[in-house]
Design a protein around this motif. Structure first.
Motif, PDB file in Angstrom:
ATOM      1  N   PHE A 175       0.829  -1.195   0.000  1.00  0.00           N
ATOM      2  CA  PHE A 175       0.000   0.000   0.000  1.00  0.00           C
ATOM      3  C   PHE A 175       0.871   1.256   0.000  1.00  0.00           C
ATOM      4  O   PHE A 175       2.032   1.221   0.442  1.00  0.00           O
ATOM      5  CB  PHE A 175      -0.929  -0.009   1.219  1.00  0.00           C
ATOM      6  CG  PHE A 175      -1.913  -1.146   1.211  1.00  0.00           C
ATOM      7  CD1 PHE A 175      -3.175  -0.981   0.657  1.00  0.00           C
ATOM      8  CD2 PHE A 175      -1.579  -2.393   1.738  1.00  0.00           C
ATOM      9  CE1 PHE A 175      -4.083  -2.029   0.640  1.00  0.00           C
ATOM     10  CE2 PHE A 175      -2.488  -3.445   1.733  1.00  0.00           C
ATOM     11  CZ  PHE A 175      -3.744  -3.249   1.170  1.00  0.00           C
ATOM     12  N   PRO A 176       0.324   2.379  -0.463  1.00  0.00           N
ATOM     13  CA  PRO A 176       1.092   3.640  -0.465  1.00  0.00           C
ATOM     14  C   PRO A 176       1.364   4.128   0.946  1.00  0.00           C
ATOM     15  O   PRO A 176       0.769   3.662   1.921  1.00  0.00           O
ATOM     16  CB  PRO A 176       0.164   4.601  -1.229  1.00  0.00           C
ATOM     17  CG  PRO A 176      -1.201   4.008  -1.126  1.00  0.00           C
ATOM     18  CD  PRO A 176      -1.006   2.529  -1.083  1.00  0.00           C
ATOM     19  N   ASP A 177       2.271   5.096   1.057  1.00  0.00           N
ATOM     20  CA  ASP A 177       2.733   5.567   2.368  1.00  0.00           C
ATOM     21  C   ASP A 177       1.589   6.080   3.237  1.00  0.00           C
ATOM     22  O   ASP A 177       1.582   5.865   4.454  1.00  0.00           O
ATOM     23  CB  ASP A 177       3.778   6.671   2.186  1.00  0.00           C
ATOM     24  CG  ASP A 177       5.068   6.137   1.569  1.00  0.00           C
ATOM     25  OD1 ASP A 177       5.291   4.914   1.657  1.00  0.00           O
ATOM     26  OD2 ASP A 177       5.830   6.930   0.981  1.00  0.00           O
ATOM     27  N   GLU A 178       0.621   6.774   2.630  1.00  0.00           N
ATOM     28  CA  GLU A 178      -0.456   7.344   3.442  1.00  0.00           C
ATOM     29  C   GLU A 178      -1.392   6.270   4.013  1.00  0.00           C
ATOM     30  O   GLU A 178      -2.189   6.545   4.919  1.00  0.00           O
ATOM     31  CB  GLU A 178      -1.278   8.339   2.607  1.00  0.00           C
ATOM     32  CG  GLU A 178      -1.942   7.758   1.376  1.00  0.00           C
ATOM     33  CD  GLU A 178      -1.057   7.838   0.146  1.00  0.00           C
ATOM     34  OE1 GLU A 178      -1.598   7.705  -0.963  1.00  0.00           O
ATOM     35  OE2 GLU A 178       0.170   8.041   0.305  1.00  0.00           O
ATOM     36  N   LYS A 179      -1.304   5.044   3.494  1.00  0.00           N
ATOM     37  CA  LYS A 179      -2.159   3.957   3.978  1.00  0.00           C
ATOM     38  C   LYS A 179      -1.423   2.978   4.894  1.00  0.00           C
ATOM     39  O   LYS A 179      -2.046   2.081   5.472  1.00  0.00           O
ATOM     40  CB  LYS A 179      -2.728   3.178   2.791  1.00  0.00           C
ATOM     41  CG  LYS A 179      -3.708   3.957   1.922  1.00  0.00           C
ATOM     42  CD  LYS A 179      -5.022   4.154   2.653  1.00  0.00           C
ATOM     43  CE  LYS A 179      -6.049   4.834   1.750  1.00  0.00           C
ATOM     44  NZ  LYS A 179      -7.338   5.020   2.437  1.00  0.00           N
ATOM     45  N   LYS A 180      -0.103   3.142   5.028  1.00  0.00           N
ATOM     46  CA  LYS A 180       0.687   2.159   5.765  1.00  0.00           C
ATOM     47  C   LYS A 180       0.274   2.059   7.232  1.00  0.00           C
ATOM     48  O   LYS A 180       0.193   0.966   7.806  1.00  0.00           O
ATOM     49  CB  LYS A 180       2.182   2.485   5.649  1.00  0.00           C
ATOM     50  CG  LYS A 180       2.751   2.292   4.257  1.00  0.00           C
ATOM     51  CD  LYS A 180       4.250   2.513   4.243  1.00  0.00           C
ATOM     52  CE  LYS A 180       4.815   2.433   2.821  1.00  0.00           C
ATOM     53  NZ  LYS A 180       4.579   1.132   2.177  1.00  0.00           N
ATOM     54  N   GLN A 181      -0.017   3.194   7.868  1.00  0.00           N
ATOM     55  CA  GLN A 181      -0.394   3.173   9.274  1.00  0.00           C
ATOM     56  C   GLN A 181      -1.735   2.463   9.472  1.00  0.00           C
ATOM     57  O   GLN A 181      -1.911   1.678  10.423  1.00  0.00           O
ATOM     58  CB  GLN A 181      -0.473   4.599   9.821  1.00  0.00           C
ATOM     59  CG  GLN A 181      -0.762   4.664  11.316  1.00  0.00           C
ATOM     60  CD  GLN A 181      -0.718   6.100  11.843  1.00  0.00           C
ATOM     61  OE1 GLN A 181      -0.409   7.027  11.098  1.00  0.00           O
ATOM     62  NE2 GLN A 181      -1.009   6.270  13.128  1.00  0.00           N
ATOM     63  N   GLU A 182      -2.677   2.717   8.564  1.00  0.00           N
ATOM     64  CA  GLU A 182      -3.971   2.057   8.673  1.00  0.00           C
ATOM     65  C   GLU A 182      -3.857   0.557   8.424  1.00  0.00           C
ATOM     66  O   GLU A 182      -4.522  -0.242   9.092  1.00  0.00           O
ATOM     67  CB  GLU A 182      -4.953   2.676   7.678  1.00  0.00           C
ATOM     68  CG  GLU A 182      -6.379   2.164   7.844  1.00  0.00           C
ATOM     69  CD  GLU A 182      -7.356   2.883   6.936  1.00  0.00           C
ATOM     70  OE1 GLU A 182      -8.571   2.637   7.067  1.00  0.00           O
ATOM     71  OE2 GLU A 182      -6.910   3.683   6.086  1.00  0.00           O
ATOM     72  N   VAL A 183      -2.992   0.160   7.481  1.00  0.00           N
ATOM     73  CA  VAL A 183      -2.775  -1.262   7.223  1.00  0.00           C
ATOM     74  C   VAL A 183      -2.182  -1.940   8.447  1.00  0.00           C
ATOM     75  O   VAL A 183      -2.585  -3.044   8.829  1.00  0.00           O
ATOM     76  CB  VAL A 183      -1.869  -1.459   5.995  1.00  0.00           C
ATOM     77  CG1 VAL A 183      -1.500  -2.927   5.820  1.00  0.00           C
ATOM     78  CG2 VAL A 183      -2.548  -0.943   4.736  1.00  0.00           C
TER      79      VAL A 183
END
Length: 348
Positions: A175-183
């Motif tokens: 996933f892209p960087d902005e989604k990494k925390q949510e993943v």
């Protein structure tokens, strides 16, 4: 394209996709069933492996120790059950003598109140007798297949525990960087839900085994230990397992004893067990971690049974709970998360 046509084509595409998805899942059972089982069990053993690593174990040894512990636990449990079943089989002649009058009485009621012909049943018995050799060969093949899947599952567990950081980073890198925390949050919630559900169910099974054993033992039910263990184990299958366990207890308890007191004891024991499980232990031991709609849970259990049999019924709830977490974090899939979740309090 008109709205009606879009709905029609979209619905048809959805149904076709669901059909081929279930077809692939059914055909992929030899690989998927042991692997999914290993994933669920490895999530359960992650805290144990992490604790061993804090005590100074290298990850490979911590993973191996956790896997061996789980293997020995399953073997020990199977050994206890097999001892109880062997004791039951040793008393089978006595049990058969007690059961025969009830069976003959049931047969007479079936013949007199249904269109079933006794000669047809005898013909079916003679035909089935000819296939005893084939069934024995099928049993041997099934046994070796089960043992292969059983050992393969623990091999999967070891590697999943040993390389869990690599798999976690792999999913995050998708996933892209902005989604990494949510993943990362989704992965954490997935592990937490699975651990809470399985550990809670383990405690429930132990408690129900003791409760059933005390109740049926006091009632004078023969072989109450093996009946209690099997009935408690079946509760891992939501809703349906409790019904099967009760019918099993009636069949192995009352029919073999032929005592009305044993029947009353079984009914009272299971009534008390169901009350304690549903209203006291289930909310506090399992908690609200697996917040699934009852109807969706039953549908998942039935679908799991059709796909993979008993193992599909057992895996259906944790897999559905994981899917519910994922749906809750993906915007287009949030309606499905709402459908799977238990929103009775919010909707009231």
């Amino acid at each position: 394209m008109k709205l009606g046509s879009k709905i029609l084509y979209g619905g048809a595409a959805f149904l076709i996709g669901i059909y081929f998805l279930f077809l692939c899942l059914a055909d992929g059972k030899p690989f998927l069933a042991p692997f999914v089982t290993a994933v669920i069990l490895s999530l359960l053993m992650v805290p144990v492996s992490a604790k061993l690593e804090k005590w100074g174990f290298k990850r490979v040894y911590a993973s191996l120790t956790s896997t061996i512990f789980l293997l020995l636990l399953s073997i020990g449990f199977a050994f206890i059950v097999s001892l109880q079943i062997s004791q039951f089989l040793n008393d089978w002649d006595k049990v058969k003598e007690r059961m025969m009058p009830h069976v003959e009485q049931l047969e007479q009621k079936v013949y007199s109140n249904t269109p079933i012909d006794k000669q047809d049943l005898k013909l079916q018995d003679s035909i089935s007798a000819k296939s005893v050799g084939k069934r024995a060969l099928g049993f041997i093949n099934s046994f070796y297949s089960f043992m292969g899947d059983y050992l393969l599952t623990f091999i999967y567990i070891f590697f999943l525990l040993n390389y869990r950081s690599k798999f976690r980073k792999f999913f995050i890198k998708l996933f892209p960087d902005e989604k990494k925390q949510e993943v990362s949050q989704v992965l954490g919630e997935t592990a937490s839900i699975t651990q809470g559900y399985l550990f809670g169910k383990f405690l429930l099974i132990i408690f129900l085994t003791v409760l059933y054993a005390i109740g049926m033992g006091v009632s004078g039910v023969s072989n109450f230990i093996v009946i209690s263990i099997l009935a408690a184990l079946l509760t891992i299958i939501p809703y349906i397992g409790n019904i099967i366990g009760f019918v099993l207890a009636i069949g192995l308890g009352y029919v073999t004893n032929g005592d009305t007191g044993a029947l009353i004891g079984i009914i009272v024991t299971f009534t008390v067990g169901q009350f304690v499980e549903s209203y006291i232990l289930q909310p506090y031991v399992v908690g609200e971690k697996v917040n699934l709609d009852p109807l969706m849970t039953i549908i998942a259990v039935v679908a799991g049974s059709l796909l993979w049999g008993v193992i599909g019924m057992i895996l259906s709830v944790p897999v559905l709970a994981i899917a519910n977490v994922i749906f809750g974090h993906v915007e287009p899939l949030k309606p499905f998360g709402y459908l799977l979740g238990n929103n009775s309090q919010k909707d009231s």
